[in-house]
Design a protein around this motif. Structure first.
Motif, short mmCIF file in Angstrom:
data_model
loop_
_atom_site.label_atom_id
_atom_site.label_comp_id
_atom_site.label_asym_id
_atom_site.label_seq_id
_atom_site.Cartn_x
_atom_site.Cartn_y
_atom_site.Cartn_z
N GLY A 1 0.79 -1.23 0.00
CA GLY A 1 0.00 0.00 0.00
C GLY A 1 0.82 1.28 0.00
N SER B 1 -0.84 3.74 -2.43
CA SER B 1 -2.12 4.14 -1.83
C SER B 1 -1.91 5.10 -0.67
CB SER B 1 -2.88 2.91 -1.32
OG SER B 1 -3.10 1.99 -2.36
N TYR C 1 -3.41 8.74 -0.39
CA TYR C 1 -4.25 9.08 0.76
C TYR C 1 -3.83 10.41 1.38
CZ TYR C 1 -6.45 8.52 5.37
OH TYR C 1 -7.19 8.70 6.51
N TRP D 1 -5.99 4.35 3.27
CA TRP D 1 -6.65 4.52 1.98
C TRP D 1 -8.05 5.03 2.25
CZ3 TRP D 1 -8.36 -0.61 -0.84
CH2 TRP D 1 -9.15 -1.36 0.03
N ASP D 2 -8.75 5.40 1.18
CA ASP D 2 -10.05 6.06 1.36
C ASP D 2 -11.20 5.07 1.43
OD1 ASP D 2 -9.98 8.84 1.72
OD2 ASP D 2 -9.05 9.01 -0.25
#
Ligand SMILES: Nc1ncnc2c1ncn2[C@@H]1O[C@H](COP(=O)(O)OP(=O)(O)OP(=O)(O)O)[C@@H](O)[C@H]1O
Ligand SMILES: Nc1ncnc2c1ncn2[C@@H]1O[C@H](COP(=O)(O)OP(=O)(O)OP(=O)(O)O)[C@@H](O)[C@H]1O
Ligand SMILES: [Mg+2]
Ligand SMILES: [Mg+2]
Lengths: 408, 408
Positions: A65, A68, A72, A252-253
């Motif tokens: 991630g 990401s 973010y 992350w969203d």
């Protein structure tokens, strides 16, 4: 997110940096040039040395991630940034503030305003795997992020990469203000390749933070287990007595999967953001410290040169060459005289042997005479200008001011 | 608490142990005596070898809550058990089922029904610091607890103890079915002395569990930090690849201080109780395995003796002494003949050299002739009696059946 209510990025760090730049250009640069400081000690400073944003380097196995995480914090996509299941990011990416644009590695490495010139040493095969990404996300006014390709396992890692991956990571680590190692709570395995990379970063452990990402994908007890296993392994990889800080989170969203850890993860995220917010100040503190150190070393430098110069006779018949040889031979004695006369710390003096070698390339008697006002100007920089800039900095954690300082 | 709704202590472990005892006494003991098994292999088994409850050993620095933990599981005070701020427990205490009573260490160590005879090796200065505590708490029907004095730091540890503390801990660790290391979440520091004790327990790591006690006294993030720091340190102390299991909890009769961790701590406590509940079964499994192994080794033993015995002539004029020497010299060949003839696993055979030495003390021709029915009886024990007892055991985690097995 980054500039929330308890943000400290509003603090005036830029004025300090601008102030440093002005002090350097107006009061030090001319002296450095007159006394050939660059040839003796360290290269002349450029804009980029002052302007470069604190760098945050992200390192981790693939799909943990990293990309990401940057997205973010940026609260938006960034040009060229790609996210996906399989190994996705296939190059190093410097994510910076600027008008929407992707820079090819070649042009980034030769641009005078970008701090990446030294990357040319890794050759074209690396520069083809290096890219800049600029966009106008608020956080990029304070920080530059370095996204990296995920570390693969075994042969894949070695074969897939035509440049020296660990060496490149080390280069960035050296320059970074923060190194973030990402781990996946949902699938924690630390490959030997990743272990080796972490070990190679050991010298920078004061800059290292870890993130146990995707921490919302496991339940409470599961999270404790995986976090415990991570700490168990990290304790073995790092040789430091201090425990490395691991933030648990999900960057992350998306809403949390297991909400039961929500409160903890939010508190952890807050801590991490606070840490990142402290970087611009920390970086400015470092720049201030570096410049005051540079001014002190410069002062000693000009005093040495002038002390030597003054020992040449005025007569046309003096054998300057012989005098120069004589001075070089007794350089250590000269240093001691200068130190005693001006009451200077020995630590500000250069290495005698190296200084002597450099000095051979110059005719000492050709250096300009040291004016009283030049010396006064240097003292002013050291005793007044720079301390004044230091005071402009917001108060912060004094301990973290030291972190990341290169050991002298 | 221990016998809650999901308790498994109701399972019939005692009948299996009684069955084993009966098989041993009725079918094996006589054969062992006839063929001097004790002199060759291992001592005759006593009641206590069958009846001894699984032992849970508690180790930790002072005031981490060892005594409180036992009290919590017993759901009552136990005779002689004392709890307090400063170093409190000043002796080893075996907490067992029985009529309310405190046993002095001396009488405990000489009692034939108690498994502590070997402790006499540590001398009177230790026995004065050893005590038995009996009371009628339900859990003691299944488990015996060994409370220990808290480990002190530095000189205090060495001077304060007139016996070899680490050696005594090792003795108990060797015999324990579970070793629980206690840490205090509120005040985590692992002294060098404790580290050394943990390292000395390394060989038993399959039996080791840790408790991070008083975990309700810190908030969520604080708990993560202290737990992380513990795992970080444990990873360095233990050399095993497997992560040791750490239970977070607060084992005393007080409400949680920070309730935010309540759910987690409750789940952890449940897991720990389940682990303890599995011990009687695990211990019974081990007893079964040990006895079947013993029967197999006994079978090989009698076959060896009989094979050798049969080679003596019936004549009065045979030189038995010479014959015996001859057989001893060619013992390895004899073993091979026996192995081939009866198709026995080589692993069940004794060490040739040691067996030869033992055999010198006996006149081989004086051993009784091996009856067909004796051999049949041994096979019956191995193939029918013991497997039948094994089947009576409740189903369990097969992997943990292996844990704690002495490596052959
Ligand atoms: N916090 C999160 N929780 C769950 N899934 C996530 C989270 N963050 C990212 N992911 C998912 O994990 C996968 C990998 O994400 P991403 O591409 O950002 O990782 P990466 O570390 O950059 O990988 P690579 O090294 O291959 O570039 C994607 O499918 C992404 O959607
Ligand atoms: N779960 C808990 N939470 C908070 N305090 C506790 C807990 N358990 C025990 N205590 C307190 O900690 C102190 C030490 O407890 P205890 O005497 O049981 O520890 P110990 O490990 O047996 O110490 P020693 O090694 O000195 O015998 C006591 O004051 C006790 O009340
Ligand atoms: Mg990526
Ligand atoms: Mg105690």
């Amino acid at each position: 997110r980054f500039d929330g209510p308890d943000s400290t990025t509003g603090v005036p760090v830029e004025p300090v940096v601008e102030g440093l730049k002005a002090v350097y250009k107006n009061k030090l640069l001319k002296i450095e040039e007159d006394y050939k400081y660059a040839a003796f000690a360290s290269p002349t400073l450029n804009n980029v040395d002052f302007d470069a944003k604190p760098m945050v380097l992200l390192v981790g196995q693939y799909s943990t991630g990293k990309t990401s995480f940057i997205k973010y914090l940026l609260e938006r996509d960034f040009p060229g940034g790609r996210i996906g299941h399989e190994p996705t990011t296939d190059r190093f990416m410097a994510v910076m503030y600027g008008p929407e644009k992707v820079w090819p590695g070649n042009s980034l490495a030769v641009h005078p305003d970008k701090p990446f010139a030294a990357l040319q040493q890794f050759g074209m095969s690396f520069l083809n795997r290096f890219e800049g990404s600029e966009c106008k996300s608020q956080i990029l006014k304070s920080l530059t992020f370095i996204d990296t390709p995920g570390i693969l396992s075994g042969e894949k890692q070695r074969i897939g990469r035509s440049y020296d991956f660990p060496k490149v990571v080390e280069w960035f680590a050296e320059r970074a203000d923060r190194i973030i190692l990402l781990f996946d709570a949902h699938k924690l395995d630390i490959s030997d390749e990743f272990k080796r990379v972490i070990e190679s970063l050991a010298g920078h452990d004061d800059k290292i933070r870890c993130i146990l990402n995707k921490a919302d994908m496991v339940d409470k007890q599961g999270l404790m287990r995986v976090y415990g296993a991570l700490m168990w392994s990290l304790g073995r990889i790092f040789k430091t007595p201090e425990v490395v800080r691991v933030y648990l989170g999900s960057f992350w969203d998306q809403p949390y999967q297991y909400v039961e850890n929500g409160e903890l993860l939010e508190a952890e995220e807050k801590d991490l953001l606070a840490d990142l917010r402290g970087l611009p100040r920390g970086s400015a503190v470092r720049k201030v410290n570096d410049l005051v150190k540079r001014a002190r070393v410069l002062k000693v430098h000009v005093l040495i040169i002038d002390h030597l110069r003054a020992q040449f006779g005025f007569s046309l018949f003096t054998n300057n060459k012989k005098k120069q040889e004589q001075l070089l031979a007794g350089l250590l004695e000269q240093f001691k005289e200068i130190q005693a006369k001006h009451n200077l710390p020995m630590g500000d003096f250069p290495h005698v042997g190296k200084f002597r070698e450099k000095l051979r390339g110059f005719a000492i008697n050709k250096f300009p005479k040291l004016e009283e006002k030049t010396l006064a100007q240097l003292d002013e920089v050291i005793k007044r200008d720079i301390p004044r800039l230091m005071q402009m900095l917001p108060k912060g954690d004094e301990k973290s001011d030291m972190a990341g300082q290169p050991v002298p």
